[in-house]
Design a protein around this motif. Structure first.
Motif, PDB file in Angstrom:
ATOM      1  N   LYS A 182      -1.114 -11.013   2.192  1.00 36.13           N
ATOM      2  CA  LYS A 182      -2.001 -12.279   2.387  1.00 36.13           C
ATOM      3  C   LYS A 182      -1.970 -13.748   1.510  1.00 36.13           C
ATOM      4  N   GLU A 231     -11.022  -1.106  -1.600  1.00 36.53           N
ATOM      5  CA  GLU A 231     -11.523  -1.719  -1.164  1.00 36.53           C
ATOM      6  C   GLU A 231     -13.082  -2.147  -1.934  1.00 36.53           C
ATOM      7  N   VAL A 271       0.715  -1.253  -0.092  1.00 32.66           N
ATOM      8  CA  VAL A 271      -0.131  -0.011  -0.092  1.00 32.66           C
ATOM      9  C   VAL A 271       1.114   1.164   0.224  1.00 32.66           C
ATOM     10  N   PHE A 307      -9.467  -0.446   6.426  1.00 35.83           N
ATOM     11  CA  PHE A 307      -7.700  -0.803   6.410  1.00 35.83           C
ATOM     12  C   PHE A 307      -6.939  -1.150   5.571  1.00 35.83           C
ATOM     13  N   GLU A 357     -11.060  -5.461   6.966  1.00 34.72           N
ATOM     14  CA  GLU A 357     -11.173  -5.372   8.938  1.00 34.72           C
ATOM     15  C   GLU A 357     -12.661  -4.807   8.772  1.00 34.72           C
TER      16      GLU A 357
HETATM   17  C1  LIG Z   1      -7.280  -5.031   2.848  1.00 32.05           C
HETATM   18  C2  LIG Z   1      -5.874  -4.524   3.528  1.00 32.05           C
HETATM   19  N1  LIG Z   1      -4.826  -3.712   3.220  1.00 32.05           N
HETATM   20  C3  LIG Z   1      -3.999  -4.187   3.651  1.00 32.05           C
HETATM   21  C4  LIG Z   1      -3.679  -4.826   4.893  1.00 32.05           C
HETATM   22  C5  LIG Z   1      -1.940  -4.581   5.603  1.00 32.05           C
HETATM   23  O1  LIG Z   1      -1.566  -6.385   5.312  1.00 32.05           O
HETATM   24  P1  LIG Z   1      -0.269  -6.435   6.354  1.00 32.05           P
HETATM   25  O2  LIG Z   1      -0.909  -6.567   7.768  1.00 32.05           O
HETATM   26  O3  LIG Z   1       0.439  -7.729   6.038  1.00 32.05           O
HETATM   27  O4  LIG Z   1       0.293  -5.363   6.074  1.00 32.05           O
HETATM   28  C6  LIG Z   1      -4.334  -5.703   5.500  1.00 32.05           C
HETATM   29  C7  LIG Z   1      -4.156  -6.518   5.973  1.00 32.05           C
HETATM   30  O5  LIG Z   1      -5.614  -7.150   6.854  1.00 32.05           O
HETATM   31  C8  LIG Z   1      -6.425  -5.702   4.664  1.00 32.05           C
HETATM   32  O6  LIG Z   1      -7.241  -6.292   5.318  1.00 32.05           O
END
Ligand SMILES: Cc1ncc(COP(=O)(O)O)c(C=O)c1O
Length: 431
Positions: free
Chosen positions: A265, A203, A114, A137, A208
């Motif tokens: 992920k 998203e 991100v 999130f 989250e």
């Molecule tokens: C949509 C989204 N973006 C970014 C992240 C951040 O990923 P990370 O926890 O691997 O930094 C998450 C984590 O849950 C997420 O759900």
């Protein structure tokens, strides 16, 4: 065994509090703890294990690679493993969807992808504001945190988050209000107070944030508004991508083509940390090494990610399977919601990313902790933790799915009854 986690690990630890045991092994959709208890997994490492734990095909490819002394670490040097992954991703994922993207391997976390995406859009447009949405999130490093809505995370940043303006997500203002029209209006009006943004980051389903779903029409309209005003569109597919909603990308069925996509992920397929930014070629204005990192594109993850693509994305069998299981899951969750005597519950989501909104965090928390006691790992989501989020592996068997749902149903029924008795007692005591 001493409880090293409780004694030595920082207070910041979290999931070990929700699931208070010590795990030893995991296979497919089941985890095992030190007492030999088995737990069905409706959590999947928050969407990291779409193909389950220790998938045998992926494991064998990984073991073979390690046994052959394949390069494990190489910064971003070219390796056979990297090349093979890129060719496979292009052939099986991008080309069939007529997508043309450059690939940037960032540091291994979603948040780092991100961060890189935000830098790309800011640097290429020369503008600093990015539009993010209520309940979003995107991670907890400073740039990503600025696009994350929850005060719980924002307050921990240590600096005032900067560079982002928040707008209402789809449905935030109620069903009849299209919030993309509001964005359109703000962007037309030089007196709106909104600096012309570099991009919108969205998203398609807020994982989250409480399994909030953006409708296809809303996403299409968002894309149109972005195009009309020369604003770039980033889809953060870190949680909802890699088949979670059915297709490989969660935005495919909406027919939109984001300028930038973030993946992480389940991309490695095996739980190995691995992140990727996809950007339209004309946006690739990076100078060499400007966004670097020691663990960019880890070779073990290249190996398992490629194996996962070859195993699951040569055809649409997995997508159809997710659709079938989604229908079963939704119907069972709806039964649970219908059984709530106080009618607090509702179901939402898409694919195998479905949530039971319990109306309040207390009830959802009770259901999740009783589920854990009964052998099911499932977490709450949303700012107030009121949504029980079902994220089983996509590869879960029908029997396991039914077994997990039986536990969930029993725990929900028990929690509804307990809450009803407690309310009755409180009312009785007050009289
Ligand atoms: C949509 C989204 N973006 C970014 C992240 C951040 O990923 P990370 O926890 O691997 O930094 C998450 C984590 O849950 C997420 O759900």
């Amino acid at each position: 065994m001493t409880n090293a986690v409780a004694q030595l690990e920082s207070n910041v630890r979290s999931y070990c509090r929700a699931f208070p045991t010590v795990f030893t092994r995991a296979s497919g959709s089941t985890l095992t703890d030190v007492q030999g208890r088995h737990y069905l997994d409706f959590f999947s490492g928050a969407g990291t294990l779409n193909y389950g734990h220790n998938h045998p095909v992926l494991k064998q490819r990984l073991l073979d690679y390690i046994a052959s002394d394949g390069l494990v670490h190489g910064l971003d040097m070219a390796t056979e493993a990297k090349q093979a992954f890129m060719e496979t991703f292009d052939r099986l994922i991008l080309q069939p969807r007529r997508l043309r993207y450059r690939m940037q391997f960032t540091g291994p976390t979603g948040a780092n992808a991100v961060e890189a995406a935000l830098k790309v859009v800011r640097n290429v447009t020369g503008r600093s504001t990015v539009i993010a949405f209520t309940k979003a999130f995107h991670g907890v490093t400073l740039g990503a945190l600025a696009a994350t809505a929850s005060a719980h995370y924002r307050n921990a940043g240590g600096l005032a988050p900067a560079g982002t303006a928040f707008l209402p997500y789809d449905g935030y203002l109620g069903p009849g209000i299209d919030t993309t029209e509001y964005l359109d209006r703000l962007l037309q009006d030089t007196g709106s107070g909104l600096d012309h943004p570099a991009a919108v980051i969205v998203e398609t389903i807020q994982g989250e944030g409480g399994v909030n779903v953006a409708g296809y029409k809303w996403l299409q309209s968002l894309e149109r508004v972005c195009r009309r005003h020369g604003v770039l569109l980033i889809v953060d597919d870190i949680q909802s991508g890699c088949g979670r909603t059915g297709p490989f990308f969660s935005f495919e069925e909406a027919g939109i083509v984001p300028d930038v996509v973030t993946l992480s992920k389940s991309l490695s397929g095996y739980g190995l940390p691995f992140s990727l930014v996809l950007m339209k070629p004309e946006l690739d204005g990076w100078k060499p090494g400007e966004h670097n990192g020691t663990f960019r594109g880890h070779n073990l993850a290249f190996v398992t990610a490629r194996a996962a693509l070859e195993e699951y994305w040569q055809d649409d069998e997995l997508t159809r399977d997710v659709g079938r299981k989604s229908r079963v899951l939704r119907a069972r969750l709806q039964e649970v919601a219908d059984d709530d005597p106080a009618s607090r519950c509702s179901v939402r989501g898409r694919g195998l990313m479905l949530g039971l909104d319990c109306g309040n965090g207390e009830l959802a928390g009770r259901i999740c902790s009783q589920a854990f006691e009964s052998g099911l790992i499932i977490e709450k989501s949303g700012a107030d933790g009121r949504v029980v989020k079902c994220l089983s592996p996509l590869t879960i068997s029908e029997d396991e799915l039914a077994a997990g749902l039986n536990i969930l149903t029993t725990c929900a029924t028990r929690a509804f009854a307990e809450v009803a008795v407690e309310c009755h007692d409180v009312v009785g005591a007050a009289r």
